[in-house]
Design a protein around this motif. Structure first.
Motif, PDB file in Angstrom:
ATOM      1  N   GLU A  89      33.598  43.805 -24.630  1.00 59.83           N
ATOM      2  CA  GLU A  89      34.695  43.365 -25.476  1.00 59.83           C
ATOM      3  C   GLU A  89      35.857  42.845 -24.623  1.00 59.83           C
ATOM      4  O   GLU A  89      36.286  43.496 -23.677  1.00 59.83           O
ATOM      5  N   GLY A  90      36.331  41.660 -24.958  1.00 62.39           N
ATOM      6  CA  GLY A  90      37.424  41.056 -24.207  1.00 62.39           C
ATOM      7  C   GLY A  90      37.023  40.527 -22.854  1.00 62.39           C
ATOM      8  O   GLY A  90      37.886  40.191 -22.030  1.00 62.39           O
ATOM      9  N   GLY A  91      35.709  40.425 -22.591  1.00 66.90           N
ATOM     10  CA  GLY A  91      35.225  39.924 -21.312  1.00 66.90           C
ATOM     11  C   GLY A  91      35.271  38.404 -21.224  1.00 66.90           C
ATOM     12  O   GLY A  91      35.597  37.708 -22.185  1.00 66.90           O
ATOM     13  N   MET A  92      34.915  37.882 -20.068  1.00 72.58           N
ATOM     14  CA  MET A  92      35.025  36.452 -19.820  1.00 72.58           C
ATOM     15  C   MET A  92      34.172  35.622 -20.771  1.00 72.58           C
ATOM     16  O   MET A  92      34.586  34.534 -21.210  1.00 72.58           O
ATOM     17  N   ILE A  93      32.986  36.116 -21.121  1.00 70.82           N
ATOM     18  CA  ILE A  93      32.127  35.351 -22.029  1.00 70.82           C
ATOM     19  C   ILE A  93      32.824  35.139 -23.367  1.00 70.82           C
ATOM     20  O   ILE A  93      32.799  34.030 -23.923  1.00 70.82           O
ATOM     21  N   GLU A  94      33.441  36.184 -23.889  1.00 74.99           N
ATOM     22  CA  GLU A  94      34.150  36.057 -25.166  1.00 74.99           C
ATOM     23  C   GLU A  94      35.237  34.992 -25.088  1.00 74.99           C
ATOM     24  O   GLU A  94      35.402  34.183 -26.003  1.00 74.99           O
ATOM     25  N   TRP A  95      35.978  34.979 -24.001  1.00 79.31           N
ATOM     26  CA  TRP A  95      37.042  33.994 -23.854  1.00 79.31           C
ATOM     27  C   TRP A  95      36.477  32.581 -23.706  1.00 79.31           C
ATOM     28  O   TRP A  95      36.963  31.640 -24.343  1.00 79.31           O
ATOM     29  N   LEU A  96      35.456  32.428 -22.889  1.00 76.67           N
ATOM     30  CA  LEU A  96      34.894  31.092 -22.679  1.00 76.67           C
ATOM     31  C   LEU A  96      34.267  30.539 -23.952  1.00 76.67           C
ATOM     32  O   LEU A  96      34.267  29.321 -24.176  1.00 76.67           O
ATOM     33  N   TRP A 117      29.578  41.614 -13.665  1.00 76.37           N
ATOM     34  CA  TRP A 117      29.025  41.487 -15.019  1.00 76.37           C
ATOM     35  C   TRP A 117      29.630  42.512 -15.964  1.00 76.37           C
ATOM     36  O   TRP A 117      30.029  42.201 -17.070  1.00 76.37           O
ATOM     37  N   THR A 118      29.703  43.782 -15.535  1.00 76.37           N
ATOM     38  CA  THR A 118      30.279  44.844 -16.362  1.00 76.37           C
ATOM     39  C   THR A 118      31.494  45.442 -15.677  1.00 76.37           C
ATOM     40  O   THR A 118      31.653  45.357 -14.452  1.00 76.37           O
ATOM     41  N   ASP A 119      32.343  46.087 -16.454  1.00 76.68           N
ATOM     42  CA  ASP A 119      33.561  46.667 -15.909  1.00 76.68           C
ATOM     43  C   ASP A 119      33.254  47.812 -14.952  1.00 76.68           C
ATOM     44  O   ASP A 119      33.988  48.048 -13.994  1.00 76.68           O
ATOM     45  N   ASP A 120      32.151  48.543 -15.190  1.00 74.29           N
ATOM     46  CA  ASP A 120      31.829  49.708 -14.357  1.00 74.29           C
ATOM     47  C   ASP A 120      30.699  49.433 -13.371  1.00 74.29           C
ATOM     48  O   ASP A 120      30.087  50.368 -12.840  1.00 74.29           O
ATOM     49  N   GLU A 121      30.413  48.176 -13.104  1.00 77.16           N
ATOM     50  CA  GLU A 121      29.268  47.791 -12.266  1.00 77.16           C
ATOM     51  C   GLU A 121      29.283  48.462 -10.896  1.00 77.16           C
ATOM     52  O   GLU A 121      28.276  49.040 -10.453  1.00 77.16           O
ATOM     53  N   MET A 122      30.408  48.399 -10.198  1.00 73.48           N
ATOM     54  CA  MET A 122      30.496  48.972  -8.846  1.00 73.48           C
ATOM     55  C   MET A 122      30.455  50.500  -8.899  1.00 73.48           C
ATOM     56  O   MET A 122      29.918  51.140  -7.993  1.00 73.48           O
ATOM     57  N   ASP A 147      20.495  36.638  -9.895  1.00 74.97           N
ATOM     58  CA  ASP A 147      19.052  36.525 -10.122  1.00 74.97           C
ATOM     59  C   ASP A 147      18.834  35.501 -11.228  1.00 74.97           C
ATOM     60  O   ASP A 147      19.182  35.726 -12.386  1.00 74.97           O
ATOM     61  N   GLU A 148      18.273  34.361 -10.865  1.00 69.98           N
ATOM     62  CA  GLU A 148      18.158  33.254 -11.816  1.00 69.98           C
ATOM     63  C   GLU A 148      17.193  33.547 -12.964  1.00 69.98           C
ATOM     64  O   GLU A 148      17.210  32.839 -13.978  1.00 69.98           O
ATOM     65  N   ASP A 149      16.381  34.585 -12.819  1.00 69.51           N
ATOM     66  CA  ASP A 149      15.446  34.961 -13.885  1.00 69.51           C
ATOM     67  C   ASP A 149      15.911  36.181 -14.670  1.00 69.51           C
ATOM     68  O   ASP A 149      15.155  36.719 -15.488  1.00 69.51           O
ATOM     69  N   SER A 150      17.132  36.617 -14.452  1.00 73.49           N
ATOM     70  CA  SER A 150      17.626  37.831 -15.109  1.00 73.49           C
ATOM     71  C   SER A 150      18.021  37.553 -16.555  1.00 73.49           C
ATOM     72  O   SER A 150      18.334  36.421 -16.940  1.00 73.49           O
ATOM     73  N   ALA A 151      18.034  38.622 -17.349  1.00 66.71           N
ATOM     74  CA  ALA A 151      18.475  38.513 -18.740  1.00 66.71           C
ATOM     75  C   ALA A 151      19.941  38.106 -18.802  1.00 66.71           C
ATOM     76  O   ALA A 151      20.353  37.369 -19.709  1.00 66.71           O
ATOM     77  N   THR A 167      21.660  34.963 -20.696  1.00 65.72           N
ATOM     78  CA  THR A 167      22.783  35.101 -21.625  1.00 65.72           C
ATOM     79  C   THR A 167      23.849  34.048 -21.342  1.00 65.72           C
ATOM     80  O   THR A 167      24.375  33.408 -22.260  1.00 65.72           O
ATOM     81  N   LEU A 168      24.176  33.859 -20.067  1.00 59.59           N
ATOM     82  CA  LEU A 168      25.161  32.839 -19.714  1.00 59.59           C
ATOM     83  C   LEU A 168      24.695  31.452 -20.172  1.00 59.59           C
ATOM     84  O   LEU A 168      25.479  30.680 -20.743  1.00 59.59           O
ATOM     85  N   ALA A 169      23.433  31.143 -19.920  1.00 56.99           N
ATOM     86  CA  ALA A 169      22.904  29.834 -20.313  1.00 56.99           C
ATOM     87  C   ALA A 169      23.008  29.630 -21.822  1.00 56.99           C
ATOM     88  O   ALA A 169      23.332  28.534 -22.300  1.00 56.99           O
ATOM     89  N   ALA A 170      22.745  30.690 -22.578  1.00 54.35           N
ATOM     90  CA  ALA A 170      22.829  30.599 -24.036  1.00 54.35           C
ATOM     91  C   ALA A 170      24.249  30.320 -24.506  1.00 54.35           C
ATOM     92  O   ALA A 170      24.455  29.757 -25.583  1.00 54.35           O
ATOM     93  N   HIS A 171      25.236  30.699 -23.697  1.00 56.52           N
ATOM     94  CA  HIS A 171      26.639  30.463 -24.029  1.00 56.52           C
ATOM     95  C   HIS A 171      27.171  29.188 -23.356  1.00 56.52           C
ATOM     96  O   HIS A 171      28.384  28.926 -23.432  1.00 56.52           O
ATOM     97  N   GLY A 172      26.309  28.441 -22.701  1.00 53.71           N
ATOM     98  CA  GLY A 172      26.733  27.200 -22.061  1.00 53.71           C
ATOM     99  C   GLY A 172      27.594  27.405 -20.832  1.00 53.71           C
ATOM    100  O   GLY A 172      28.445  26.573 -20.505  1.00 53.71           O
ATOM    101  N   ILE A 173      27.368  28.518 -20.125  1.00 52.21           N
ATOM    102  CA  ILE A 173      28.164  28.859 -18.942  1.00 52.21           C
ATOM    103  C   ILE A 173      27.311  28.682 -17.690  1.00 52.21           C
ATOM    104  O   ILE A 173      26.203  29.220 -17.596  1.00 52.21           O
ATOM    105  N   GLU A 174      27.829  27.934 -16.715  1.00 52.72           N
ATOM    106  CA  GLU A 174      27.120  27.691 -15.461  1.00 52.72           C
ATOM    107  C   GLU A 174      27.558  28.684 -14.393  1.00 52.72           C
ATOM    108  O   GLU A 174      28.630  29.296 -14.481  1.00 52.72           O
ATOM    109  N   VAL A 175      26.725  28.828 -13.361  1.00 50.32           N
ATOM    110  CA  VAL A 175      27.039  29.675 -12.217  1.00 50.32           C
ATOM    111  C   VAL A 175      27.162  28.773 -10.996  1.00 50.32           C
ATOM    112  O   VAL A 175      26.223  28.064 -10.638  1.00 50.32           O
TER     113      VAL A 175
END
Length: 303
Positions: free
Chosen positions: A249-256, A223-228, A278-282, A286-294
């Motif tokens: 900035e410049g992440g996958m959501i922006e491109w999609l 999800w984030t660049d520094d997640e790990m 986590d299907e109930d996570s914020a 966010t992905l759903a709001a951008h029309g992105i499936e998992v």
């Protein structure tokens, strides 16, 4: 064209056997709403009878058992897998070749020369298979259309991606074209899928392929660049490991978001630490709001 997601997780699967991050621990305890996932692989067919396997994960036997079309039972020893295409030489995409060693004929394996070299030198998996079923290697051409025998209703085009080679590769941290690829799959009616489970940087030719596809099935590792780094499980960022993060900035959501409205957008190769599991996570909202499936194991996609 039929597309089946056999495995949708990154290396280690979900939950990862030794991980107690909030997602893995939550799934085991039943405190989050999430689906277990095996390691990343898809199967594609033009007619539902012969299939090409994209990557052979360590979970390949479980994945075959869960998808009866890959075991048609036409003879005493049988498979519907006509070919195997490797996106890269990473362990989570190749170890399953060991599990297919009982095949009665040599495995029909398609990969770039760089991947072949890594699997005969740094990790000599293909040399070991010579003592069992053997492998017929076909060099995967970059930048030109090709077909696979037995799957004449499909055409394929592989593109080099900027993403890291495996830790055992002499090209680690010095990637070359062919270490990692994305691939466009097109049927005779012109419908197409662009598949890239490891995508560390957007390049012009990759972006053009994504814009031309009816469906994109792309890197959803972190999800984030520094997640790990924040979780204390790695000292490397998402981008340093060869994966474009979803957020920022410049992440996958922006491109999609920039793709045509008609493009179906699906994330695959999802790491166990990623909160989108986590299907109930914020983050999932966010992905759903951008029309992105998992992607999930067993998902069927028809571009």
């Amino acid at each position: 064209m039929r597309i089946r997601v056999l495995g949708s997780a990154a290396g280690g699967g979900f939950p990862q056997w030794n991980c107690n991050c909030p997602r893995c621990d939550g799934l085991r305890r039943g405190t989050i709403r999430a689906l277990a996932r095996t390691q990343s692989s898809i199967a594609v067919s033009d007619n539902g009878e012969r299939w090409v396997l994209f990557n052979a994960s360590p979970d390949v036997l479980q994945q075959i058992r869960s998808f009866p079309a890959l075991q048609p039972g036409r003879a005493l020893r049988d498979t519907a897998i006509a070919a195997i295409v490797l996106i890269d030489a990473q362990i989570d995409h190749t170890t399953g070749l060991y599990m297919l060693r009982e095949h009665r004929q040599p495995l029909q394996l398609w990969c770039t020369r760089q991947v072949y070299e890594d699997l005969t030198r740094g990790n000599p998996l293909l040399k070991l298979l010579e003592h069992y079923c053997g492998v017929n290697w076909h060099e995967l051409p970059l930048g030109e259309d090709f077909q696979l025998p037995g799957l004449e209703g499909l055409r394929f085009a592989a593109l080099p991606l900027l993403s890291n080679a495996p830790p055992y590769s002499p090209r680690r941290d010095q990637p070359q074209p062919g270490d990692n690829i994305g691939i466009t799959i097109r049927n005779n009616s012109g419908r197409s899928l662009f598949y890239a489970p490891g995508l560390g940087q957007m390049e012009a030719h990759v972006w053009a392929a994504m814009q031309a596809a009816d469906c994109v099935l792309v890197d959803g590792t972190l999800w984030t660049d520094d997640e790990m780094i924040r979780l204390g499980v790695s000292q490397k960022s998402s981008r340093a490991m060869g994966h474009l993060p979803q957020s920022g900035e410049g992440g996958m959501i922006e491109w999609l978001d920039r793709l045509p409205r008609t493009t179906r957008k699906v994330l695959i190769h999802i790491n166990n630490t990623n909160p989108i599991l986590d299907e109930d996570s914020a983050e999932r909202a966010t992905l759903a709001a951008h029309g992105i499936e998992v992607a999930f194991d067993g998902m069927e996609i028809s571009p």
